[in-house]
Enzyme design. Structure first.
Site, PDB file in Angstrom:
ATOM      1  CE1 TYR A 195      87.299  -7.151 -27.074  1.00 23.46           C
ATOM      2  CE2 TYR A 195      88.022  -4.790 -26.506  1.00 23.46           C
ATOM      3  CZ  TYR A 195      86.817  -5.739 -26.638  1.00 23.46           C
ATOM      4  OH  TYR A 195      85.724  -5.538 -26.236  1.00 23.46           O
ATOM      5  CD  GLU A 196      90.372  -9.484 -24.320  1.00 22.46           C
ATOM      6  OE1 GLU A 196      91.402 -10.038 -23.999  1.00 22.46           O
ATOM      7  OE2 GLU A 196      89.869  -8.379 -23.865  1.00 22.46           O
TER       8      GLU A 196
END
Lengths: 579, 579
Positions: B436-437
């Site tokens: 994620y990110e």
């Protein structure tokens, strides 16, 4: 959709072409009927069974897990029926001796079967996982009476088997075990103690379960030299329930459909297998099979994860590729399979899956050739070679399988961590293979201490000679680059082994510090050897199937460019430590 | 027993001694009241809150997970009460500006807080995880009216915030998103579309949830240049429920206590944040905070896993060590912490945890110094430096944290995969930080393409100069060996960057192929730099606490002997590719 397609084509290529296993087994090991057609038949049947019967139970078995109630273990829905099909189709007896009621096919085909079974359903495969090891162990060390009573039903798979080593205080250190075996009249013993982490210690797949149990006879020496092996059936010859109670099953990270049991032996009746106090030696027949199986599990999981990641990468469209194919110039986004970082993950995965398969089957072939060898010296040589590579097959292939499962998950991006996607199960399932049957750290120490240092430098040089021989054949021509890298590694490995002998005398703990690096070095030496052999064969056979063989050569190229470089890390550590 | 002990002593050492952050923030960044005592006070309070309030909910929250029913999400027992305590104690406002109602402490202390929160309970920490990022984003880009209406309650943590980017067809490629924003009178828009993977998209911790949503205004350009950012509250200013429905939550590998939501926006009222079509730029303020946070998550999980593995290794007795301490000569077995392979795993873990912490806090310090800098050129320089290291902090630290969680599990042997042991949860929880990110592959491409190649070679040389400067100071004396290795890597990195400029023009896909290797090289350059700085400081401060400082130097030694060697692998690949 999530799926499993048995890689029969690559398996055949490895067996028939890269290793010439089919021909060698026919010519050198007495498998007179073995030919490419029979190999294909077996692989295709195994592929059908695993993909059609086992794979559909993989996700559901993980979700449902096993149930434990009052000493009774219920396996996930469908497991028992799948086992009935496995048993009826004769898969259990595939590589057992015809004299014992087996089908007499080579062990290397059993490796392929095990690999496919694990690809399709790792948890389920744990149940028959030790069957062949128990057969081999009992065959080698059991009394005639025990063999008559138990061998046929283990060969057929009518009954299943376990390996009972671990106790709460005795895991890697089996010498600490406390389970007692009191003599009880003629041949029999009463076994008392608690065993934990017993895969398939209790279940509903077969009427009987044959436990092979390590225990101490009163007066036995302390430590690992006072341990004996016993056969302890769940149901005794009189048809009565033996005094064994399953006291619980574990909740685990993975292989949740496999019942990991705690067993209480409370004066259970058992029979000695082999000599008193020589139980570890007898058990090791089984343990070596289990270590090879762990390697096969690694390949099986890595293959299944890779297939699915590969397909997902073709389907998932995100971002425009740096180099877009002309026909996609106007598309909003490209398959992520066209993005170099994804390509690299997938190509590396192919190198380990297919390279690991070549190594695994080569080890299986060694087993068959050793078994069949009439010449005692040749047989010993093959067995030593196998003993040398077994810890590498176990430790290196399971570590790479875990990394591979993680990389396959990465290809799925955010969807990778979602249970329904299916890929995260592989990461959870495969993790334990780095631990059980001797942790990978113990494999590394086994390799360096027992297989390299205690061997007076016989077997490793023999192996390196074989590798060097292949590499020197390719020192000129299209594979010269690969050959050069591989030759250099064989020289480094020989130098490391030499230096290690001296260094170990001065600093006995040193080999323990760098054992893991030596696994990496030998692992790459073996996988590199396999890719060189594959590349050579693929050049020769190119015209038969240009696309397939070009892919094999591209994988060899990828391996030596991106993957083999790990040896530089290991060498830097080893050099720094050996001074 | 499984536990979490906040590493306050090492944190203080990093902040006060290694980085001199406390003094520099006081002298250069206007934190006039900041001193070692205040730092200690904050760290100890944070340690108490995280270990006493959050940690006890870690395993139970994982087991229970979130419940979803008719659009309502119920978080695990205790989560809401823990959030109430977090909010009331003012942790949300720790590093917010006093003008906005914050406590005005530096961002680097917030890093330490975030690290501790994740160590104690990664899943819970996801809820307030984006709060500070939302604050920063709104502060920089929100209209006065929006700031007045929303900033105070985000600063106090009375309301929580989300970042709504992902849609089923738009993950890494945010340019593919389809959510629409139709103008609706003065300033307002009607937002319609489906978002997925929204952490904390719905929950029962706060009365309101402020969604920051990326969407397209009609007529916007295609791709990522036509995306605008909107603030869309769950409860509107009129107190009525906005038209946002949570349609489900995901079942996940890890962080199961964190609700990962699918949200349907069905003409929900929202307000533009920043300029139309410039939403990505505004969102990136938040995204950069999220990337730093992912690095902190890596350190947090790796620290917690390491602590527990370290303690278990002291307690678990298996096998006799090669070098036994005299007092243990008659014991049946030794703590596994005395076996070299376990020592090596644990020492390597220390190198990454403590070295990673130094790197993380150094990045946090850059943020504070940049923020406070009155000199525009200096500020830009610091921001570029931070932009350069952010993808490394994110990708390198999360990869090492995953490896570290796996290694910590390995120390537990068979117990490692048992749920009740507790260690396997870290492996499951941390895995998503690599995704994620922005996946770690995207971080690598960001580093190489945008931060190195597109930067006209300004920032990387500046960073390498700083590293070289430290190394040259230690070129003679006790740290000469470390210095030499580090200097050599700075030269290699400079050469790689040079060669890359030319190679990228000829083969645009090349930087994409080796971006991951460059993350590794720069990661080790930074971590190596930190260990050299720590070793230097530890020599100076030795007498103050000999045991602690000797351990720091031993870690530096271990790092440069066993861990830094990974650079040799990356260099071999990069050299082979750059030719």
């Amino acid at each position: 959709m999530f799926s499993y397609h048995p890689p029969v084509k690559h398996m055949r290529y490895v067996l028939n072409d890269v290793l010439s296993a089919t021909a060698r087994l026919r010519q050198e090991a007495g498998f007179a009927d073995l030919d490419a057609e029979l190999v294909q038949q077996v692989l295709e049947e195994a592929g059908r069974f695993t993909s059609e019967v086992l794979f559909p139970l993989n996700a559901s078995g993980d979700k449902q897990g096993c149930r434990f109630e009052n000493g009774v273990v219920t396996t996930p829905d469908g497991y028992a029926d799948a086992y009935r099909q496995f048993h009826e189709a004769g898969w259990a007896s595939l590589s057992c001796d015809p004299d014992d009621g087996g089908q007499g096919l080579p062990q290397v085909l059993n490796c392929a079967l095990e690999e496919m079974m694990v690809s399709a359903n790792h948890a389920w495969t744990m149940y028959p996982g030790l069957l062949h090891g128990a057969y081999t162990c009992l065959r080698a060390h059991g009394s005639e009476a025990l063999k008559q009573a138990y061998l046929p039903k283990l060969v057929s798979g009518e009954w299943l088997a376990t390996m009972c080593l671990t106790e709460p205080q005795a895991g890697s250190d089996v010498g600490l075990l406390r389970t007692r075996a009191e003599p009880d009249g003629e041949q029999a013993y009463r076994i008392s103690g608690s065993k934990i982490f017993i895969s398939g210690g209790e279940h509903d797949l077969t009427d009987n379960i044959i436990h092979l149990v390590l225990a101490r006879i009163p007066g036995a020496p302390e430590g690992s030299k006072g341990i004996s092996l016993f056969l302890v059936p769940k149901i005794g010859p009189d048809g009565a329930r033996n005094r064994i109670v399953c006291t619980g099953i574990e909740h685990k990270l993975g292989i949740r459909g496999s019942a990991t049991c705690s067993l209480d032996f409370d004066g259970a009746t058992g029979w000695l297998v082999g000599e008193p106090h020589r139980g570890l030696a007898a058990m090791f027949v089984m343990m070596n099979a289990a270590r090879m199986l762990a390697g096969a599990q690694g390949i099986g999981i890595a293959e299944a994860a890779w297939q699915n990641a590969e397909r997902y990468a073709q389907e998932r469209l995100q971002m425009k590729a740096v180099c877009r194919p002309p026909e996609r110039q106007s598309a909003a986004a490209d398959p992520i399979a066209l993005h170099p970082p994804v390509q690299r993950l997938l190509a590396t995965q192919r190198c380990y899956v297919q390279g690991g398969r070549m190594l695994l089957y080569w080890s299986g072939l060694l087993l068959d050739l050793a078994h069949a060898s009439a010449d005692a010296a040749r047989r010993q040589q093959l067995e030593q070679l196998l003993a040398l590579v077994t810890p590498v097959v176990k430790a290196f292939l399971t570590q790479k399988a875990f990394d591979g499962a993680s990389n396959a998950l990465q290809v799925y991006g955010g969807y990778g961590v979602i249970t329904e996607t299916g890929i995260e199960q592989y990461l959870r399932d495969v993790r334990v293979t780095m631990i059980y049957e001797g942790t990978n750290e113990i494999q590394a120490i086994d390799l360096v201490l027992r297989k390299i240092l205690a061997d007076q430098g016989r077997t490793l040089p023999m192996l390196l000679d074989e590798v060097r021989h292949t590499a020197q054949d390719e020192a000129d021509g299209p594979l010269a680059g690969h050959s050069c890298l591989l030759l250099s590694l064989t020289r480094e490995l020989a130098a490391v082994a030499d230096a290690l002998h001296g260094a170990a005398r001065a600093r006995p703990e040193l080999p323990h510090w760098i054992a893991g690096d030596i696994v990496k070095l030998l692992g790459h030496c073996l996988i590199g050897w396999m890719w060189l052999r594959s590349a050579r064969v693929s050049i020769r056979l190119h015209e038969q199937d240009p696309a397939f063989h070009a892919e094999q050569r591209a994988s060899a190229q990828h391996y030596f460019t991106y993957v083999f470089a790990e040896t530089q890390e290991a060498l830097a550590v080893v050099r720094a430590c050996l001074g």
